[in-house]
Write a protein that holds these residues in place. Structure first.
Motif, mmCIF file in Angstrom:
data_model
loop_
_atom_site.group_PDB
_atom_site.id
_atom_site.type_symbol
_atom_site.label_atom_id
_atom_site.label_comp_id
_atom_site.label_asym_id
_atom_site.label_seq_id
_atom_site.Cartn_x
_atom_site.Cartn_y
_atom_site.Cartn_z
ATOM 1 N N TYR A 90 0.133 67.874 -20.044
ATOM 2 C CA TYR A 90 -0.956 67.297 -19.263
ATOM 3 C C TYR A 90 -1.400 68.223 -18.135
ATOM 4 C CZ TYR A 90 -1.704 62.668 -21.201
ATOM 5 O OH TYR A 90 -2.090 61.621 -22.008
ATOM 6 N N SER A 204 -4.492 60.518 -24.997
ATOM 7 C CA SER A 204 -3.667 59.711 -24.098
ATOM 8 C C SER A 204 -2.981 58.571 -24.841
ATOM 9 C CB SER A 204 -4.517 59.152 -22.955
ATOM 10 O OG SER A 204 -5.041 60.202 -22.170
ATOM 11 N N SER A 232 -0.786 59.364 -18.820
ATOM 12 C CA SER A 232 -1.646 58.935 -19.930
ATOM 13 C C SER A 232 -2.512 57.743 -19.555
ATOM 14 C CB SER A 232 -0.790 58.573 -21.147
ATOM 15 O OG SER A 232 -0.202 59.702 -21.724
ATOM 16 N N ALA A 236 -6.500 58.071 -19.797
ATOM 17 C CA ALA A 236 -7.221 57.199 -20.729
ATOM 18 C C ALA A 236 -8.299 56.396 -19.994
ATOM 19 C CB ALA A 236 -6.253 56.267 -21.436
#
Length: 265
Positions: A90, A204, A232, A236
């Motif tokens: 990420y 995500s 995530s 998202a």
């Protein structure tokens, strides 16, 4: 598994590094091809990819350091013990996007258009990268009694002699599917930015789910969630908001065009 593929004198070719290199090359070639098909200037693609890769690796390393901050405070030598290991994807995604945005701003390019172009290629590169993870034995899955498993016998990362869920291969498969879906959707998309938003949403969701099957617990956690699961959720949400705003803006422009057409009649 097969982490060391080939030795030539003092030079060792590692499977993980090779798959990363293949992924980056494939990502670039696909992005350049799609740029020409979409009528975008393909000349900046190489520069964008290089900047995104460099910033991506730096961002992934930085986020990893953040997840082990307690260890670093106790022993700062951890920072230089092995620079080749320890990355959080990420961090790479976020840093790569920010780098691309800055590059496009400096070069006066459409950031949303090039983000839509590059991110499907990122999914493709991730698919190859996860194969590298499998060959190296890192990012391994939880122990399982299922026949759908893999057992490592000579891994420096995964526990050897134990049946594990093949999280790397599942992740790789999801990444390749992700790439294919984004490319198909992109052919009909008329609103710049929505493909990038879909990348954030799809990745995500997939990452949040696969984390339940990961067995390497050294990447930090936030409560009951892993660091990647925690991130995530916000990525998202950001992707969903971005997609909604762009779609709303598109609808408003369409309504305005229809109003002008009616007025002309």
């Amino acid at each position: 598994m097969h982490n060391e593929l080939l030795k030539i004198g003092s030079i060792t070719i590692y499977s993980y590094g090779l798959m990363i290199a293949i992924g980056i090359l494939a990502a670039y070639l696909v992005a350049e091809y799609r740029a020409k098909r979409k009528g975008l200037d393909s000349e900046p693609v190489f520069s964008i990819m290089i900047c995104a890769v460099v910033c991506g690796f730096a961002g992934a390393k930085l986020l990893y350091y953040i997840t082990i901050l307690d260890e670093i405070i106790k022993d700062p030598h951890v920072l230089v013990t092995d620079l080749a290991d320890g990355f959080v994807v990420y961090g790479g995604i976020i840093a790569g996007i920010l780098c691309t945005a800055l590059f496009c701003r400096i070069k006066k390019l459409s950031f949303l258009s090039y983000m839509d172009l590059i991110l499907p290629s990122v999914a493709l590169a991730q698919g190859f990268g996860r194969i590298g993870c499998f060959l190296a034995g890192c990012c391994y899955g939880v122990e399982t009694d299922s026949a759908f498993s893999v057992t490592f016998h000579d891994s420096a990362y995964a526990p050897n002699g134990v049946a594990l869920f093949p999280s790397q291969l599942v992740s790789s498969g999801l990444d390749f599917i992700h790439f294919a879906v984004l490319c198909v959707v992109a052919k009909k998309n008329k609103t710049p930015g929505r493909i990038g938003a879909l990348y954030l949403i799809f990745y995500s969701i997939g990452r949040f789910c696969i984390e339940f099957f990961r067995g390497d617990l050294l990447r930090g956690s936030v409560g009951t969630l892993s660091t990647s699961q925690f991130i995530s959720i916000f990525v998202a949400i950001a992707g969903a908001i971005m997609y909604g705003v762009l779609s709303l803006h598109k609808a408003e422009n369409t309504d305005t065009d229809h109003t002008h057409d009616d007025a002309g009649k």
